[in-house]
Design a protein around this motif. Structure first.
Motif, PDB file in Angstrom:
ATOM      1  N   TYR A  89       0.799  -1.222   0.000  1.00  0.00           N
ATOM      2  CA  TYR A  89       0.000   0.000   0.000  1.00  0.00           C
ATOM      3  C   TYR A  89       0.832   1.272   0.000  1.00  0.00           C
ATOM      4  O   TYR A  89       0.319   2.338  -0.291  1.00  0.00           O
ATOM      5  CB  TYR A  89      -0.956   0.002   1.196  1.00  0.00           C
ATOM      6  CG  TYR A  89      -2.058  -1.000   0.983  1.00  0.00           C
ATOM      7  CD1 TYR A  89      -3.202  -0.653   0.292  1.00  0.00           C
ATOM      8  CD2 TYR A  89      -1.919  -2.307   1.409  1.00  0.00           C
ATOM      9  CE1 TYR A  89      -4.191  -1.578   0.033  1.00  0.00           C
ATOM     10  CE2 TYR A  89      -2.906  -3.242   1.165  1.00  0.00           C
ATOM     11  CZ  TYR A  89      -4.037  -2.872   0.479  1.00  0.00           C
ATOM     12  OH  TYR A  89      -5.006  -3.795   0.223  1.00  0.00           O
ATOM     13  N   LEU A 124       1.614  10.113   4.870  1.00  0.00           N
ATOM     14  CA  LEU A 124       0.703   9.909   3.741  1.00  0.00           C
ATOM     15  C   LEU A 124       1.096  10.755   2.535  1.00  0.00           C
ATOM     16  O   LEU A 124       0.840  10.367   1.392  1.00  0.00           O
ATOM     17  CB  LEU A 124      -0.737  10.193   4.156  1.00  0.00           C
ATOM     18  CG  LEU A 124      -1.338   9.175   5.129  1.00  0.00           C
ATOM     19  CD1 LEU A 124      -2.702   9.640   5.602  1.00  0.00           C
ATOM     20  CD2 LEU A 124      -1.417   7.795   4.501  1.00  0.00           C
ATOM     21  N   VAL A 127       3.205   8.849  -0.030  1.00  0.00           N
ATOM     22  CA  VAL A 127       2.611   7.774  -0.818  1.00  0.00           C
ATOM     23  C   VAL A 127       2.145   8.370  -2.142  1.00  0.00           C
ATOM     24  O   VAL A 127       1.259   9.220  -2.150  1.00  0.00           O
ATOM     25  CB  VAL A 127       1.433   7.108  -0.071  1.00  0.00           C
ATOM     26  CG1 VAL A 127       0.808   6.011  -0.911  1.00  0.00           C
ATOM     27  CG2 VAL A 127       1.903   6.562   1.277  1.00  0.00           C
ATOM     28  N   TYR A 129       0.227   9.374  -5.171  1.00  0.00           N
ATOM     29  CA  TYR A 129      -1.189   9.274  -5.513  1.00  0.00           C
ATOM     30  C   TYR A 129      -1.394   8.573  -6.846  1.00  0.00           C
ATOM     31  O   TYR A 129      -2.254   7.723  -6.983  1.00  0.00           O
ATOM     32  CB  TYR A 129      -1.812  10.677  -5.555  1.00  0.00           C
ATOM     33  CG  TYR A 129      -3.258  10.655  -6.000  1.00  0.00           C
ATOM     34  CD1 TYR A 129      -4.251  10.261  -5.114  1.00  0.00           C
ATOM     35  CD2 TYR A 129      -3.620  10.988  -7.296  1.00  0.00           C
ATOM     36  CE1 TYR A 129      -5.568  10.219  -5.509  1.00  0.00           C
ATOM     37  CE2 TYR A 129      -4.933  10.956  -7.706  1.00  0.00           C
ATOM     38  CZ  TYR A 129      -5.914  10.566  -6.800  1.00  0.00           C
ATOM     39  OH  TYR A 129      -7.221  10.521  -7.192  1.00  0.00           O
ATOM     40  N   ASN A 132      -1.662   4.805  -6.969  1.00  0.00           N
ATOM     41  CA  ASN A 132      -2.643   4.143  -6.125  1.00  0.00           C
ATOM     42  C   ASN A 132      -4.078   4.459  -6.507  1.00  0.00           C
ATOM     43  O   ASN A 132      -4.954   4.482  -5.661  1.00  0.00           O
ATOM     44  CB  ASN A 132      -2.393   4.529  -4.666  1.00  0.00           C
ATOM     45  CG  ASN A 132      -1.013   4.141  -4.234  1.00  0.00           C
ATOM     46  OD1 ASN A 132      -0.575   3.031  -4.508  1.00  0.00           O
ATOM     47  ND2 ASN A 132      -0.311   5.043  -3.604  1.00  0.00           N
ATOM     48  N   HIS A 138      -8.122   2.338  -1.937  1.00  0.00           N
ATOM     49  CA  HIS A 138      -6.709   2.103  -1.616  1.00  0.00           C
ATOM     50  C   HIS A 138      -6.310   2.766  -0.295  1.00  0.00           C
ATOM     51  O   HIS A 138      -5.726   2.128   0.569  1.00  0.00           O
ATOM     52  CB  HIS A 138      -5.802   2.603  -2.742  1.00  0.00           C
ATOM     53  CG  HIS A 138      -4.352   2.371  -2.463  1.00  0.00           C
ATOM     54  ND1 HIS A 138      -3.725   1.206  -2.794  1.00  0.00           N
ATOM     55  CD2 HIS A 138      -3.430   3.136  -1.828  1.00  0.00           C
ATOM     56  CE1 HIS A 138      -2.468   1.266  -2.397  1.00  0.00           C
ATOM     57  NE2 HIS A 138      -2.265   2.423  -1.816  1.00  0.00           N
ATOM     58  N   TYR A 139      -6.604   4.034  -0.140  1.00  0.00           N
ATOM     59  CA  TYR A 139      -6.216   4.739   1.077  1.00  0.00           C
ATOM     60  C   TYR A 139      -7.046   4.282   2.275  1.00  0.00           C
ATOM     61  O   TYR A 139      -6.556   4.250   3.402  1.00  0.00           O
ATOM     62  CB  TYR A 139      -6.297   6.253   0.878  1.00  0.00           C
ATOM     63  CG  TYR A 139      -5.204   6.730  -0.032  1.00  0.00           C
ATOM     64  CD1 TYR A 139      -3.921   6.943   0.463  1.00  0.00           C
ATOM     65  CD2 TYR A 139      -5.422   6.916  -1.387  1.00  0.00           C
ATOM     66  CE1 TYR A 139      -2.893   7.348  -0.360  1.00  0.00           C
ATOM     67  CE2 TYR A 139      -4.393   7.322  -2.228  1.00  0.00           C
ATOM     68  CZ  TYR A 139      -3.140   7.533  -1.707  1.00  0.00           C
ATOM     69  OH  TYR A 139      -2.115   7.920  -2.529  1.00  0.00           O
ATOM     70  N   GLN A 140      -8.267   3.900   2.023  1.00  0.00           N
ATOM     71  CA  GLN A 140      -9.101   3.334   3.080  1.00  0.00           C
ATOM     72  C   GLN A 140      -8.433   2.075   3.631  1.00  0.00           C
ATOM     73  O   GLN A 140      -8.341   1.899   4.853  1.00  0.00           O
ATOM     74  CB  GLN A 140     -10.469   3.014   2.487  1.00  0.00           C
ATOM     75  CG  GLN A 140     -11.488   2.499   3.448  1.00  0.00           C
ATOM     76  CD  GLN A 140     -12.761   2.168   2.702  1.00  0.00           C
ATOM     77  OE1 GLN A 140     -12.769   1.278   1.857  1.00  0.00           O
ATOM     78  NE2 GLN A 140     -13.822   2.882   3.011  1.00  0.00           N
ATOM     79  N   LEU A 142      -5.252   1.354   3.362  1.00  0.00           N
ATOM     80  CA  LEU A 142      -4.000   1.774   3.984  1.00  0.00           C
ATOM     81  C   LEU A 142      -4.248   2.173   5.436  1.00  0.00           C
ATOM     82  O   LEU A 142      -3.521   1.761   6.347  1.00  0.00           O
ATOM     83  CB  LEU A 142      -3.375   2.935   3.207  1.00  0.00           C
ATOM     84  CG  LEU A 142      -2.107   3.551   3.785  1.00  0.00           C
ATOM     85  CD1 LEU A 142      -1.008   2.509   3.939  1.00  0.00           C
ATOM     86  CD2 LEU A 142      -1.639   4.696   2.904  1.00  0.00           C
TER      87      LEU A 142
END
Length: 168
Positions: A89, A124, A127, A129, A132, A138-140, A142
């Motif tokens: 992730y 964050l 990471v 964007y 992803n 995806h971030y959920q 993560l």
């Protein structure tokens, strides 16, 4: 931790992707024995692999319905699993990710929510964007992995009378 260090989480991660399973999907579920005690060569979902490799285990059995409750066996397995999923992730930031999780835990334990939020925001922002955007969650996921590593109860897609909450 030895169990995870000597295992092959790479294969598991590939299979989770193949079957479209998110980290938040691994957890309590009811199933017939035929669903999880099937040969992995012919599996049509990830459950037999998770069960036979020890990532999930039998927690309960309902004789009347002939249903088993399957879940991650313990804290060690949950933390090891989430730590092995984290690189999937965050890209190549794995050492920084595990360090960030440790410091995030420290901040929260000391009641310093401002530092915890700044640390999480700074992490964050590393990471990418564009890498992803394969799917909306995806971030959920993560966040699910990070807070599972902190050993907090995490739930996603929680529906309330006022709408849906992404992560609780």
């Amino acid at each position: 931790s030895y169990w995870f260090g000597s295992g092959t989480p790479t294969y598991l991660i590939k299979m989770l992707g193949k079957f479209g399973v998110n980290p938040s999907d691994i957890g309590p579920k009811q199933a017939k024995a035929s669903i999880f005690d099937a040969p992995t060569e012919t599996m049509t979902n990830i459950t037999p692999l998770l069960y036979q490799s020890g990532y999930i285990t039998i927690k309960d059995y309902n004789k009347i319905l002939d249903l088993y409750t399957l879940d991650i066996p313990n804290k060690e397995v949950r933390l090891g699993l989430m730590e092995s999923l984290l690189p999937n992730y965050v890209g190549n930031e794995t050492p920084e990710a595990t360090t960030m999780v440790a410091y995030l835990f420290y901040d929260i334990q000391n009641g310093d929510m401002d530092s915890a939020l700044r640390r999480l925001q700074a992490f964050l922002s590393t990471v990418p964007y564009c890498d992803n955007t394969k799917y909306e969650g995806h971030y959920q996921q993560l966040f699910y992995v990070i807070f599972s590593l902190l050993n907090y109860y995490v739930d996603i897609e929680v529906r309330t009378p006022r709408g849906r909450v992404d992560v609780v």
